[in-house]
Enzyme design. Sequence first.
Site, mmCIF file in Angstrom:
data_model
loop_
_atom_site.group_PDB
_atom_site.id
_atom_site.type_symbol
_atom_site.label_atom_id
_atom_site.label_comp_id
_atom_site.label_asym_id
_atom_site.label_seq_id
_atom_site.Cartn_x
_atom_site.Cartn_y
_atom_site.Cartn_z
ATOM 1 N N SER A 1 29.764 45.258 53.568
ATOM 2 C CA SER A 1 30.119 43.921 53.138
ATOM 3 C C SER A 1 31.103 43.348 54.147
ATOM 4 C CB SER A 1 30.745 43.955 51.744
ATOM 5 O OG SER A 1 31.992 44.589 51.776
ATOM 6 N N LYS B 1 33.671 47.806 54.658
ATOM 7 C CA LYS B 1 34.044 46.395 54.532
ATOM 8 C C LYS B 1 34.650 45.945 55.844
ATOM 9 C CE LYS B 1 37.602 44.877 52.069
ATOM 10 N NZ LYS B 1 38.390 44.455 50.881
#
Lengths: 380, 380, 380, 380
Positions: free
Chosen positions: D229, D159
């Site tokens: 992400s 992330k």
Amino acid sequence: MRSSVHRLTLTDPGDVSPLAEAIERGELNPATIVAVIGKTPGNGLVNDYTRGYLTQSLALLIGEHTAIHWRRIIERIPFIFSGGTEGVLTPHITVFCTEPDGNSDGRPTLAIATAFTPELAPQAIGRKAQAMDTAEAVRVAMGAAGIDDPADVHFVQVKGPCLTASQISAAAASGLDVAGGNADKSMALSRVASAFGVALALGEISEDQLDDSAFLKDFTLYSGVASCSSGVEVRCNEIVLLGNSRKWAGDYRISHRPMADALDISALYELLDDLQLEPIALSKSFAQNTTGTRSESPVMAAFVKCEADRRGLIRGQPHTMLNDGDMNQQRHIRGAVGAIAAAVLADTRIFVSGGAEHQGPDGGGIVTAIARKPEPDLQS
Amino acid sequence: MRSSVHRLTLTDPGDVSPLAEAIERGELNPATIVAVIGKTPGNGLVNDYTRGYLTQSLALLIGEHTAIHWRRIIERIPFIFSGGTEGVLTPHITVFCTEPDGNSDGRPTLAIATAFTPELAPQAIGRKAQAMDTAEAVRVAMGAAGIDDPADVHFVQVKGPCLTASQISAAAASGLDVAGGNADKSMALSRVASAFGVALALGEISEDQLDDSAFLKDFTLYSGVASCSSGVEVRCNEIVLLGNSRKWAGDYRISHRPMADALDISALYELLDDLQLEPIALSKSFAQNTTGTRSESPVMAAFVKCEADRRGLIRGQPHTMLNDGDMNQQRHIRGAVGAIAAAVLADTRIFVSGGAEHQGPDGGGIVTAIARKPEPDLQS
Amino acid sequence: MRSSVHRLTLTDPGDVSPLAEAIERGELNPATIVAVIGKTPGNGLVNDYTRGYLTQSLALLIGEHTAIHWRRIIERIPFIFSGGTEGVLTPHITVFCTEPDGNSDGRPTLAIATAFTPELAPQAIGRKAQAMDTAEAVRVAMGAAGIDDPADVHFVQVKGPCLTASQISAAAASGLDVAGGNADKSMALSRVASAFGVALALGEISEDQLDDSAFLKDFTLYSGVASCSSGVEVRCNEIVLLGNSRKWAGDYRISHRPMADALDISALYELLDDLQLEPIALSKSFAQNTTGTRSESPVMAAFVKCEADRRGLIRGQPHTMLNDGDMNQQRHIRGAVGAIAAAVLADTRIFVSGGAEHQGPDGGGIVTAIARKPEPDLQS
Amino acid sequence: MRSSVHRLTLTDPGDVSPLAEAIERGELNPATIVAVIGKTPGNGLVNDYTRGYLTQSLALLIGEHTAIHWRRIIERIPFIFSGGTEGVLTPHITVFCTEPDGNSDGRPTLAIATAFTPELAPQAIGRKAQAMDTAEAVRVAMGAAGIDDPADVHFVQVKGPCLTASQISAAAASGLDVAGGNADKSMALSRVASAFGVALALGEISEDQLDDSAFLKDFTLYSGVASCSSGVEVRCNEIVLLGNSRKWAGDYRISHRPMADALDISALYELLDDLQLEPIALSKSFAQNTTGTRSESPVMAAFVKCEADRRGLIRGQPHTMLNDGDMNQQRHIRGAVGAIAAAVLADTRIFVSGGAEHQGPDGGGIVTAIARKPEPDLQS
């Protein structure tokens, strides 16, 4: 020439009976229609098919009345529709008609003309080439409207083509260099090219300022009267030019004002003042009336171009339109600025179009209205 | 008692640093906070978790400053948040503080009180039972605010519980009779029950008019000062009551006006007039200013309750809000009416809440504002 | 009679050139078209105008080829379109043609018939009256298809009318008692009435079970072959009935399976088995092929009816479809179940329709496929 | 070391009681939690605050149990949440725990490690600089997991930070050169930088192939195990690395497969085969069970990375995901591919993340699963 303007509420793009009935009642002659501008109930984005649907439906109706094939009607008459009647707005069309009439009263009166560019190649879309073609078409339209002074031009609506994701992908695959990496970007660049074309024709910018590098970059360059949209349903730029001319006969005149930002309610009051209309009368006398019977507004049509400020601020405060993953920024801004205009003009049939890049001041836009001419003794 | 009001822009529900900084600067004492009302950047619908997130974040901050566990803070202070800053609106909070102060100037001054109902059973939600409990809490709050005359109450914000789809389904499975067949309906009925509770407490309706059969049916019954929301994050009704009292000290006062429909811009101008504020000053002096430095508006907070007219018409013209499958009607109407209020008040930090069933005139709503008290010699 | 089936990809409802080209190539005779079923790229909800647009476009094309006015074409041929090609799905049409042919091979072969109910009054929509009219039309269609045994009916697609928010509001104002308080509810009840009509005609339910009180309540009552949609664009129920008959000539046959829930992938494999197709062949041999040249699937058309389980659970785990304020539950479920079918059938041109109330098992639905008949020596 | 994995359904990001109860029941020791990966019910786009909310809620709970301040918990434990449980998917978390244990059985067993890059400057985001830092962190994580062979790494979840519209605008105003002209583009470029970092560390690409010009351009370069992400809630790259090691103790092992396109259902069956699981058992024995009592699936967690093919085609047929103005392409593709995985794995608790740029084959993606180790005598 005589100009006339007819506004009709049209909630379903497949049901054009309000126009059919107006024709049957003799209120308008279908043979005199030169342009139709309107709001449809779609989302106003790439996948909005309500614009094409309404175009087809209207062309079928006009074609039946004029014995011209509907496909020919679409080629002759600009049908310029903006999808998205967010918030209080009402789907409607404004029909523009012209017919020969030598009885001008010598006062500034609405003049109307249309023009088309040649079909645009994919690689011209969103670039200087599109702007140059647009400028030429605007000059043609001014000539046709009998307007010499650019200051008498108050509204130039342009609809131009854009590329879909699959067209962009196909272009990339075949080595064709097209502008904009996705459909949204292509739509925006097409609007910019159209706006720059209008600005060039009206002397708002010079040809050497018109460079691909200024697109979506130099926001000091803009047209104050261009209102540009783009969509997959056209292959050339279609132009509707509106202004005032003392040579025309008719009941209406037009004016416009820049909007400094999305809250610029002053622009609306100033526009009413330009048209010699009282704000009080408008806001007080049009009470809620669900029976449909009400006195008619002196404002016959209003056109707003606006945008979600790309800097993310309105009067120093942040807005959330550019970060919303569920609602496109255009749906946000149309609903907001459309409501302000509807509240001041006391009518929900406002043409509001997002994507005001290089159309009016950066972060703001333009508001234009057509109203009945004042009584001669009120004439300024 | 002394009332004070603080408005802070807060774009991310997880980042409450603007309040932390205001506390550090000594602008407000966290121990005096009695209520927080605000707009969050979610969708304002059942699955909007920004309200709960901001509540948790603020409670953590206030808890750290007051040495009270954050869960206790949530039980003591109503945090009433409406999701959805569509269009021009800005996520923000309005913090209400009260502290002992005997130096009232004898003029009408903002008075603040809060109250809570007991926890509501699922089968009470959206029914008369919820309304009765709410009415009792409103009476308690009036007493706490030292307001005797219902005419001095200008705003009663209520947040009540609603049922999710799975709760409704579970209730049905277990034979429990709950109101509303889906989450949207449950949210609406909860708002109605809260509004009827306020109306009963203030004498706007009588107890024999308050029947389950009137919910979402008899729209002649309404409260003119209730602003009700509902959400899954509360289990009882939380009430924030605002009014004017000559017994209170403070710099602000409050007023409100009914809105006849979504275009009722006159209500806003009349409200400014009630507060002895000039519309011209507001609309002219707050030009676009992206640096953030600007003179402060005399309007410290504004609250709007509005709705998409359920008859599908605004001033006789159709709107499309109720048939839009992509954008919920509440997102539509908040963006529209919020923009009108923002334009007139020249500020985007407007609390706008949809779902005005039985809150203000049918199809319209209510607008409320808190402003600095006028100079004594201007006092009417 | 001889049946034939043609599937065409059609991304823009205004561009029916793929059908025009198929006609020009002689692949299908426009005079033999008896029904068109398809997916359009709209949202599939009340304000989806792509269905009406595609209908108008196809009727214009077929009308030009058959010298019948397009409005007459719409009255004669059911055009049944479901909006919403969420996820991997492709907008497409399946064209059904029939022509006289006495050379049946005696094997079960696709039989096709259409029928229409009379125009439905607003107060009949979503009620037993609509179901009774539908049942009668289904019986007419069975007769026309030459099918005696209800077990040979595998798919009955019905499109019926629904009421918009403004129609519901107008009905309420005029004292007319209509079913469903909002547009979404009206759409659902219309689908139920159609489904119950099919079930009654096929002996799946008895007439005394068919009561308004069972609508959206008694989910043990359902049709295993009905696929019902509703929309504002029709005024009567239009029916397309598909089954197998040994009397018909043609290359295709049809089968169907109930889906127990949204994850019931077994139903798809069983359906392939019913049609004597190998799952391996399907899933292995259709590799990604962006040039468009690929071997043709033996599955010529597939139809899926599905729904977001109204209890909020799928196999004991919660889903979020019913609480999502931004994406309608129908867009969710079509994208999900459509993808499962597309993956198993190795083709994205799946007709997927949400709103499976009383169509297949509660929380699940139905899957139907048309495939080439197996070679005679494979015949079971 | 011993690894363990716990999957918990969590529908509301503010309600972490399922984890609290698991802790209370002694099922997991909060002090051993090293990472949490999960799906939240937001929209998964820039304005999704459910990720931050769940992070805060979990950190508060873990902090209370471990006497560490919740802000420190967030710094130590990667909480990697993907918003968007479209279609059949269920919001849930997978909790990864490690604790000292010398009793490895010598078979391939799930190994877990985490790592963090330094805080990234705005101008590093979405560029080679971010990739280089990520590669270094992946190497650190491999060392910590005791994995030497890159082939034993099966999943690297990353992330990373991205820029909001207002940050991009602010950067432009201050002359700072940042990557990506809008928030969506910034999110995509951050994912690419993370993926290239993983690919570099695992030898899937070489450092000289890693150039800013390859970002979103050269799709032959990708990682087969990266799942990346991006979101506004982090300032550095957080890494969770999963693989198999014979040195670890525990009940689970992991495997992964590339997905060639969005319909690649074969990849799922092959993955089950890799994990020595029978597809039949899965698809047959998990019938609809709304009481919540059912036998446990041998698949403990599944992770899917997928994307809407940017060429607009799936197996030669057009999809509409990239042109939909109402539903973001990520919501489309997550719902579609998530449903395929859920159907094959017979469980709706699938981690599905869109935006698979340079993560798996172009237009496809990656599927990864953690399952109980087979009985020793079944061991391949």
